[in-house]
Design a protein around this motif. Structure first.
Motif, short mmCIF file in Angstrom:
data_model
loop_
_atom_site.label_atom_id
_atom_site.label_comp_id
_atom_site.label_asym_id
_atom_site.label_seq_id
_atom_site.Cartn_x
_atom_site.Cartn_y
_atom_site.Cartn_z
N LEU A 36 0.83 -1.20 0.00
CA LEU A 36 0.00 0.00 0.00
C LEU A 36 0.87 1.26 0.00
N LEU A 37 1.89 1.27 0.83
CA LEU A 37 2.80 2.42 0.86
C LEU A 37 3.46 2.61 -0.50
N ARG A 38 3.83 1.50 -1.15
CA ARG A 38 4.46 1.59 -2.47
C ARG A 38 3.48 2.17 -3.49
N ALA A 39 2.25 1.68 -3.47
CA ALA A 39 1.26 2.17 -4.45
C ALA A 39 0.98 3.66 -4.25
N LEU A 40 1.12 4.13 -3.01
CA LEU A 40 0.88 5.54 -2.73
C LEU A 40 2.13 6.39 -2.91
N GLY A 41 3.24 5.72 -3.21
CA GLY A 41 4.49 6.45 -3.39
C GLY A 41 5.04 7.02 -2.09
N ILE A 42 4.78 6.32 -0.99
CA ILE A 42 5.25 6.78 0.32
C ILE A 42 6.30 5.79 0.82
N GLY A 43 7.48 6.27 1.11
CA GLY A 43 8.53 5.40 1.59
C GLY A 43 8.34 5.11 3.06
N SER A 44 8.78 3.94 3.50
CA SER A 44 8.63 3.62 4.93
C SER A 44 9.73 4.29 5.74
N GLU A 45 10.73 4.79 5.09
CA GLU A 45 11.85 5.42 5.81
C GLU A 45 12.04 6.85 5.33
N GLY A 46 12.19 7.71 6.27
CA GLY A 46 12.69 9.04 5.93
C GLY A 46 11.73 10.00 5.26
N ARG A 47 11.30 9.71 4.05
CA ARG A 47 10.64 10.72 3.25
C ARG A 47 9.22 11.03 3.77
N ASN A 48 9.04 12.19 4.32
CA ASN A 48 7.71 12.59 4.79
C ASN A 48 6.97 13.32 3.68
N THR A 49 5.70 13.01 3.51
CA THR A 49 4.89 13.71 2.52
C THR A 49 3.78 14.49 3.21
N GLY A 50 3.87 14.59 4.54
CA GLY A 50 2.86 15.32 5.29
C GLY A 50 3.21 15.29 6.76
N VAL A 51 2.25 15.66 7.61
CA VAL A 51 2.52 15.74 9.05
C VAL A 51 1.74 14.71 9.86
N SER A 52 0.94 13.90 9.19
CA SER A 52 0.11 12.95 9.94
C SER A 52 0.83 11.61 10.10
#
Lengths: 455, 455
Positions: free
Chosen positions: A52-68
């Motif tokens: 799910l994280l991959r499909a959303l383009g969100i890395g599990s480490e480091g890269r924040n795409t927001g504050v939640s």
């Protein structure tokens, strides 16, 4: 007509009611927050979460795409993405809370939407608690209005009701007025979906996330003035008719709102085992039989699980290949409980099930009995499970459960709930161990932006 | 069973068919791309678009959050957000293409998902065209399988079918295999939703955007391996049963796939007027009466619009307050056509309708006639509209339309379609005027990343 529409009546209750005046509400919400976080943390190594994280383009480490916060992961995300992921995570193990009137899971949807939005908005603890209460009340009252046919037709009520509930909760959190709340309800109802055909797969928990995100989006869009039908829940092609079908009683949507609050009475059900609530009766029965008398798994000749007709509708798996599929299998739950004497996170892992448990599960059959009367305290209403185990020496052991452990009639103790959290949070940094204490003071927290500790 | 499931059969067709071998397909897709962009550009000053951008946290100026185009706006967005916004924009004026088998709008959903994904992936023009064809075929075949009851019950078929179609199209664009395409279809079906109760409001076009984003997300998540039910469209609680209800014929899902391709025969319907297709018959009739004889609006004593029963189901508005609401009002469309002799973007603006048009619309009534036989070339099948206008001098003028302008039986000319684009793009930079030429070479474009010019 609009003045008296069901939609408007519901919106007025969402905006105007004061749930925190009832002390039982605050206590229930605090318990829900703790259990929701525990349920999500327990799923952090779930394979689907990574996908799910991959499909959303969100890395599990480091890269924040927001504050939640994304529970159990190091990244922070936008509120809509966090709502989606946390909804998935908190329902992934089916370990999260349940409510009879929903025939599903309130907090996986509501808390996921609310915490994500509260962290971004900097809402107070009291605001979140009131919003949760009206969101859960919305899910329950709409569930009661739609009736049984809704679930039986194939809808996953956690998702369909959850979308409306999350919109109601987020509308309340954002202090929307009655007209804007009507808009939010309309935008939510038109995004409602989620099919039970996916039970037993990762799409089931994904529904909770999709509902959380959709409800959050509905409230945000409603706040801009974006508007739909004036009475979106009412009328022959409105939400209640379309999703309820025959047997729906739309007028029940506002009946007895907050009297009592549904999270107080009948109340939330916190699970001791990470598997489907419909299997909890059989789980308790099997564990009782196992602890009452010593026997080896090989001694079991056969076992029979007796339900009222339809009582096992959610248990769609008969021959699970993995522990995860076994979450929805009465056969596997009974086998694991009889053999191992416990049902833990490992029992329901994504690995193939053990050969000995498969062999024992193959001896378990289901039967339906419409003549047995359910107990008055049955949870959910009208349900029960009788387990009969025949041993090689001719003994038959029988155990009946109407009200399983964790359900409102037989709640987990405060210590048991604390232990569930502690177990799930055992790999988290120290700050997480102080979270239960923060949750106990939730009403007095002024800004939730830093509520969830970093990892 | 799985080998022969309807879901698998559909997925195999999506993966394996070669639509571009049919020359008619390429021509239809090129026309669809041009018309889709025109329909979206025409809506760039729509109020709802600004609200949507605000709710998504996307500025209309400067700040890019991705690489995918937002048609008519200066910003670029992530592919999911661009799919959502373009879906809304291209359907906002109800000016976008229609297909009889869908009882709704294919390109608003499909092109919005596909272009956003193609820009991010750098797909080729030919890949996009093939993906569009299988996406549209999926929408049409599923629409035919669900039958009329689906729409009549209250579902907005553009949205419900569109979610599946967009997933099919994006799965094809990403070259997913059969198993992954099954996963995408399952993830799409479980996100399907959208209620007709919102017709006449901005939530209707929003449905197209939500469906586009959901289908795109379904394909992306399927690509990671995230999996649901093995046969999500099949069975008693699968998508086709749940959304079709009585009268559904699930087996039609694969009948006659690509023989002929549905975008070729019966074909796409490109609209000359930015209003509901169900009002196009009456629009043509009123314009014909108006051009056949000179009379003043005050001379009209009354007008009657005759439909087959249910033929005006989409025309949910009787007394519109704004031009935008008038899109779904036979009364307003007839009044504006009789009075002004044209139906343009200004006719259906968000401003309050003119007093003279309101007065004339009040003289228009609807009637149903089950005995009149529809023409063989009726579009959609079984539909017609008869308009009778009584003048003060006693004359009655009658005009019947079975096959309206723009529909497959009476298509717009190439010049008319070019003029629709030129009008919509008139405020765009010069590069946009070369877009029709690029579209005519679409099959030979190797990388679509820079297909849409900057603004």
């Amino acid at each position: 007509m609009s003045a008296g529409s069901l939609t408007r009546g519901l919106a007025e209750r969402i905006v105007r009611s004061e749930p925190l005046k009832d002390a039982g509400v605050a206590e229930a919400v605090r318990a829900a927050v703790l259990d929701w976080i525990a349920s999500a943390l327990a799923a952090a190594s779930d394979t689907g979460a990574g996908m799910l994280l991959r499909a959303l383009g969100i890395g599990s480490e480091g890269r924040n795409t927001g504050v939640s916060s994304v529970l159990g992961f190091r990244c922070r995300a936008s509120a809509p993405d966090a709502a989606l992921i946390n909804g998935y995570l908190s329902h992934a193990l089916d370990y999260d809370d349940v409510h009879e009137s929903i025939r599903g899971h309130p907090s996986a949807v509501l808390m996921s939407a609310l915490l994500a939005e509260a962290e971004e908005r900097g809402s107070s603890g009291a605001e979140l608690m009131a919003a949760y209460a009206v969101g859960a009340e919305t899910m329950c009252r709409v569930g009661l209005a739609l009736g049984n046919r809704h679930y039986e037709a194939g809808w996953h009520s956690t998702a369909t009701l959850g979308t409306l509930g999350a919109a109601a909760a987020c509308a309340r959190l954002a202090n929307l007025d009655v007209d804007a709340t009507i808009r939010a309800l309309g935008l939510a109802g038109t995004q409602s979906g989620g099919l039970r055909v996916h039970f037993g797969s990762p799409v089931k928990p994904l529904h909770a996330g999709i509902a959380a995100r959709a409800g959050l989006f509905a409230a945000r869009l409603a706040a801009t003035g974006f508007s739909g039908a004036a009475e979106p829940l009412d009328g022959p092609i409105g939400f209640l008719s379309l999703f309820g079908g025959e047997g729906a009683r739309p007028e029940r949507i506002a009946e007895a709102w907050g009297q009592p609050w549904q999270i107080v009475e009948p109340g939330l059900w916190f699970k001791p085992y990470p598997c489907c609530s419909a299997a909890h009766h059989a789980a308790d029965a099997a564990l009782a039989i196992r602890s009452a008398r010593e026997f080896a798994a090989e001694d079991v000749v056969r076992a029979e699980v007796v339900y009222p007709p339809g009582g096992d509708a959610a248990l769609v798996v008969r021959e699970p290949k993995t522990g995860a599929e076994g979450r929805f299998s009465a056969e596997y739950v009974v086998a694991a409980a009889l053999s191992d004497g416990e049902l833990g996170i490992g029992t329901f892992s994504e690995r193939p099930i053990r050969a000995d448990l498969a062999a024992l599960a193959a001896k378990v059959s289901r039967r339906y009995d419409a003549d047995l009367a359910p107990a008055p305290n049955a949870m959910p209403k009208g349900r029960f499970t009788v387990l009969r185990v025949e041993l090689a020496d001719g003994t038959t052991l029988t155990e009946r459960v109407d009200c399983p452990r964790g359900s409102p009639g037989r709640p987990l103790s405060k210590e048991e709930r604390a232990a569930k959290f502690a177990d799930a949070a055992r790999r988290m940094p120290d700050a997480w161990r102080r979270l239960p204490d923060k949750i106990s003071r939730l009403e007095r927290i002024e800004n939730l932006s830093n509520f969830i500790p970093d990892i």
